[in-house]
Design a protein around this motif. Sequence first.
Motif, PDB file in Angstrom:
ATOM      1  N   ILE A 115       0.864  -1.191   0.000  1.00 51.92           N
ATOM      2  CA  ILE A 115       0.000   0.000   0.000  1.00 51.92           C
ATOM      3  C   ILE A 115       0.893   1.230   0.000  1.00 51.92           C
ATOM      4  N   GLU A 116       1.176   1.749  -1.174  1.00 50.92           N
ATOM      5  CA  GLU A 116       2.036   2.920  -1.281  1.00 50.92           C
ATOM      6  C   GLU A 116       1.233   4.193  -0.998  1.00 50.92           C
ATOM      7  N   GLY A 117       1.758   5.030  -0.115  1.00 51.79           N
ATOM      8  CA  GLY A 117       1.137   6.330   0.139  1.00 51.79           C
ATOM      9  C   GLY A 117      -0.103   6.287   1.004  1.00 51.79           C
ATOM     10  N   GLY A 118      -0.279   5.205   1.768  1.00 56.70           N
ATOM     11  CA  GLY A 118      -1.429   5.132   2.672  1.00 56.70           C
ATOM     12  C   GLY A 118      -2.747   5.207   1.921  1.00 56.70           C
ATOM     13  N   LEU A 119      -3.633   6.112   2.325  1.00 57.58           N
ATOM     14  CA  LEU A 119      -4.940   6.239   1.670  1.00 57.58           C
ATOM     15  C   LEU A 119      -4.870   7.005   0.352  1.00 57.58           C
ATOM     16  N   ARG A 120      -3.714   7.599   0.059  1.00 55.85           N
ATOM     17  CA  ARG A 120      -3.517   8.378  -1.173  1.00 55.85           C
ATOM     18  C   ARG A 120      -4.635   9.409  -1.362  1.00 55.85           C
ATOM     19  N   LEU A 121      -4.752  10.285  -0.399  1.00 55.65           N
ATOM     20  CA  LEU A 121      -5.738  11.363  -0.473  1.00 55.65           C
ATOM     21  C   LEU A 121      -5.195  12.497  -1.338  1.00 55.65           C
ATOM     22  N   SER A 122      -6.090  13.328  -1.835  1.00 52.52           N
ATOM     23  CA  SER A 122      -5.657  14.488  -2.613  1.00 52.52           C
ATOM     24  C   SER A 122      -4.878  15.432  -1.700  1.00 52.52           C
ATOM     25  N   PHE A 123      -3.929  16.159  -2.290  1.00 58.98           N
ATOM     26  CA  PHE A 123      -3.104  17.068  -1.493  1.00 58.98           C
ATOM     27  C   PHE A 123      -3.934  18.214  -0.909  1.00 58.98           C
ATOM     28  N   ALA A 124      -5.026  18.588  -1.572  1.00 57.20           N
ATOM     29  CA  ALA A 124      -5.896  19.633  -1.024  1.00 57.20           C
ATOM     30  C   ALA A 124      -6.500  19.174   0.304  1.00 57.20           C
ATOM     31  N   THR A 125      -6.975  17.926   0.346  1.00 61.25           N
ATOM     32  CA  THR A 125      -7.560  17.385   1.574  1.00 61.25           C
ATOM     33  C   THR A 125      -6.503  17.229   2.663  1.00 61.25           C
ATOM     34  N   LEU A 126      -5.316  16.735   2.289  1.00 57.57           N
ATOM     35  CA  LEU A 126      -4.234  16.615   3.268  1.00 57.57           C
ATOM     36  C   LEU A 126      -3.829  17.999   3.788  1.00 57.57           C
ATOM     37  N   GLY A 127      -3.793  18.974   2.896  1.00 57.93           N
ATOM     38  CA  GLY A 127      -3.454  20.335   3.310  1.00 57.93           C
ATOM     39  C   GLY A 127      -4.458  20.873   4.314  1.00 57.93           C
ATOM     40  N   ALA A 128      -5.743  20.655   4.040  1.00 60.06           N
ATOM     41  CA  ALA A 128      -6.789  21.121   4.951  1.00 60.06           C
ATOM     42  C   ALA A 128      -6.737  20.376   6.285  1.00 60.06           C
ATOM     43  N   TYR A 178       3.440  16.839  12.397  1.00 60.64           N
ATOM     44  CA  TYR A 178       4.035  15.643  11.786  1.00 60.64           C
ATOM     45  C   TYR A 178       5.237  15.181  12.590  1.00 60.64           C
ATOM     46  N   PHE A 179       5.448  13.863  12.581  1.00 59.68           N
ATOM     47  CA  PHE A 179       6.606  13.255  13.224  1.00 59.68           C
ATOM     48  C   PHE A 179       7.815  13.356  12.293  1.00 59.68           C
ATOM     49  N   GLN A 180       8.991  13.122  12.847  1.00 64.40           N
ATOM     50  CA  GLN A 180      10.232  13.263  12.075  1.00 64.40           C
ATOM     51  C   GLN A 180      10.252  12.383  10.826  1.00 64.40           C
ATOM     52  N   ASN A 181       9.702  11.189  10.903  1.00 64.37           N
ATOM     53  CA  ASN A 181       9.735  10.276   9.743  1.00 64.37           C
ATOM     54  C   ASN A 181       8.850  10.749   8.589  1.00 64.37           C
ATOM     55  N   GLU A 182       7.923  11.673   8.872  1.00 64.11           N
ATOM     56  CA  GLU A 182       7.027  12.172   7.819  1.00 64.11           C
ATOM     57  C   GLU A 182       7.443  13.546   7.298  1.00 64.11           C
ATOM     58  N   THR A 183       8.603  14.036   7.714  1.00 62.54           N
ATOM     59  CA  THR A 183       9.034  15.393   7.354  1.00 62.54           C
ATOM     60  C   THR A 183       9.045  15.619   5.845  1.00 62.54           C
ATOM     61  N   SER A 184       9.643  14.704   5.131  1.00 65.72           N
ATOM     62  CA  SER A 184       9.819  14.869   3.684  1.00 65.72           C
ATOM     63  C   SER A 184       8.476  14.974   2.962  1.00 65.72           C
ATOM     64  N   PHE A 185       7.556  14.060   3.277  1.00 61.96           N
ATOM     65  CA  PHE A 185       6.275  14.088   2.561  1.00 61.96           C
ATOM     66  C   PHE A 185       5.416  15.266   3.004  1.00 61.96           C
ATOM     67  N   PHE A 186       5.503  15.634   4.287  1.00 58.53           N
ATOM     68  CA  PHE A 186       4.765  16.803   4.763  1.00 58.53           C
ATOM     69  C   PHE A 186       5.157  18.038   3.951  1.00 58.53           C
ATOM     70  N   LYS A 187       6.461  18.205   3.750  1.00 57.00           N
ATOM     71  CA  LYS A 187       6.947  19.353   2.987  1.00 57.00           C
ATOM     72  C   LYS A 187       6.518  19.271   1.523  1.00 57.00           C
ATOM     73  N   GLU A 188       6.450  18.060   0.991  1.00 52.86           N
ATOM     74  CA  GLU A 188       5.998  17.899  -0.398  1.00 52.86           C
ATOM     75  C   GLU A 188       4.555  18.373  -0.550  1.00 52.86           C
ATOM     76  N   VAL A 189       3.704  17.997   0.391  1.00 60.71           N
ATOM     77  CA  VAL A 189       2.301  18.431   0.348  1.00 60.71           C
ATOM     78  C   VAL A 189       2.219  19.951   0.500  1.00 60.71           C
ATOM     79  N   ALA A 190       2.940  20.483   1.492  1.00 63.00           N
ATOM     80  CA  ALA A 190       2.907  21.930   1.766  1.00 63.00           C
ATOM     81  C   ALA A 190       3.321  22.736   0.546  1.00 63.00           C
ATOM     82  N   GLU A 191       4.363  22.277  -0.142  1.00 62.38           N
ATOM     83  CA  GLU A 191       4.869  23.023  -1.297  1.00 62.38           C
ATOM     84  C   GLU A 191       3.991  22.850  -2.525  1.00 62.38           C
ATOM     85  N   GLU A 192       3.383  21.675  -2.678  1.00 62.08           N
ATOM     86  CA  GLU A 192       2.490  21.444  -3.807  1.00 62.08           C
ATOM     87  C   GLU A 192       1.256  22.348  -3.729  1.00 62.08           C
TER      88      GLU A 192
END
Length: 448
Positions: A175-188, A212-226
């Motif tokens: 299961i890559e990317g968990g639930l794979r929600l849209s970045f708009a929903t994750l942002g909200a 976010y926890f340290q292990n999620e730093t990279s993806f959190f920033k990807e969502v924020a920047e997108e």
Amino acid sequence: MMNWEQLLSLKRQGDKNKRLRKEQDETRLGFEVDYDRIIFSSAFRSLQDKTQVIPLSKTSFVHTRLTHSLEVSVVGRSLGRVVGKKILEKYPHLSTIHGYQFNDFGAIVAAAALAHDIGNPPFGHSGEKAIGEYFKTGTGKRYKNQLTAKQYQDLTDFEGNANGFKILTESREGIEGGLRLSFATLGAFMKYPKESLPKKPTKHIAHKKFGYFQNETSFFKEVAEEVGLLRYNVAGEATYSRHPLTFLVEAADDICYTIIDFEDGINLGLIDEEYALEYLLKLVKDTLNTSKYHQLTTTADRLSYLRALAINTLIQEAATIFIEHEEAILSGTFDTALIDKSKYEAQIGDIIKISVDKIYQSQEVTEKEIAGYEILATLLDRYCIATDNFNQGIDSNYDKLILRAEGGNFDYKNDDMYTRLISISNYVASLTDGNALLKFQKIRGLQL
């Protein structure tokens, strides 16, 4: 300044091509898919056996995390639609060029609101504190010198919002990317767009906790920047502005727990009915249909009418405040919850004060929280000790039995200690009240 085109991104984790709104299937809109994925997830279903505030009552219905989340989602959808209609009137190109509709805003807020409590541990509000205190003042403090400051803070300030982001986005085998929600929903969903340190660097509402926890730093920033969140440097660390729709998710939660917890307290007899109705009447005095109200003969019917009116009143109020401050919100300078700007702030404050005195500090709630501390600390201790001993090659037969019983529920074989500890904490937080109690009883030999 943030812009709505980016903020409404339909992108999902792993996408190679851009998803355009005008190319969406109107019968299966991406933001509505987010809602479906959340509601069918096991993490969401488990909320049916997690305490909201008051322990499950045998005599009267009270809200669980699941019923609370559904109600917050309904309120969030209404808020999003009201705001979305105004946003499209102000920026018509969003509709004419990009194809967005006001229902899109409602769908994003509804999905994010549905998931807002998905990372919360069992046993109500004390669950987070119980996990944090195990690592801060309990036997888990032995890990402090083996972790970075941020890693240790993640554990000692264990945060349901950060855990929720982990649940929604973490890749698992197959299961890559968990639930794979849209970045708009994750942002909200991202209520506190910062790491655990520095702690509360400013009085901005977005810095109250962490997201976010340290292990999620990279993806959190990807969502924020997108989605185009504004990046700041605060106390030497990167942090982001909130996604504007997060303010609506937060408002929906604030509205529901203010009114619904109060209603639960009345129904359980913790708050005097006539006294409580007076406070609700103060909140809705501008919109109350007096003749209709006096036609209602039972307290239950009066309470139901006032609750619906109060929620609708606060929805309209929150939406109005959002639109009035939309430019400040887009620039990242709006720094309080929407409800804090409400003309009903005094009435809301009175209701919350009564809820604190009569419900949150009631004997029933206090006893449940005491039990929760003991149960969660015991589970964490057994799992951490067994995991440590396994990784040091000194695991006893008892340790082997503990790890065998839990199977692959947490990552005890990982070489990284922080990853192991977060995985154990995530697993314990995922347990329902009943499940946690059952595991505690089995470990203590109280049930076979």
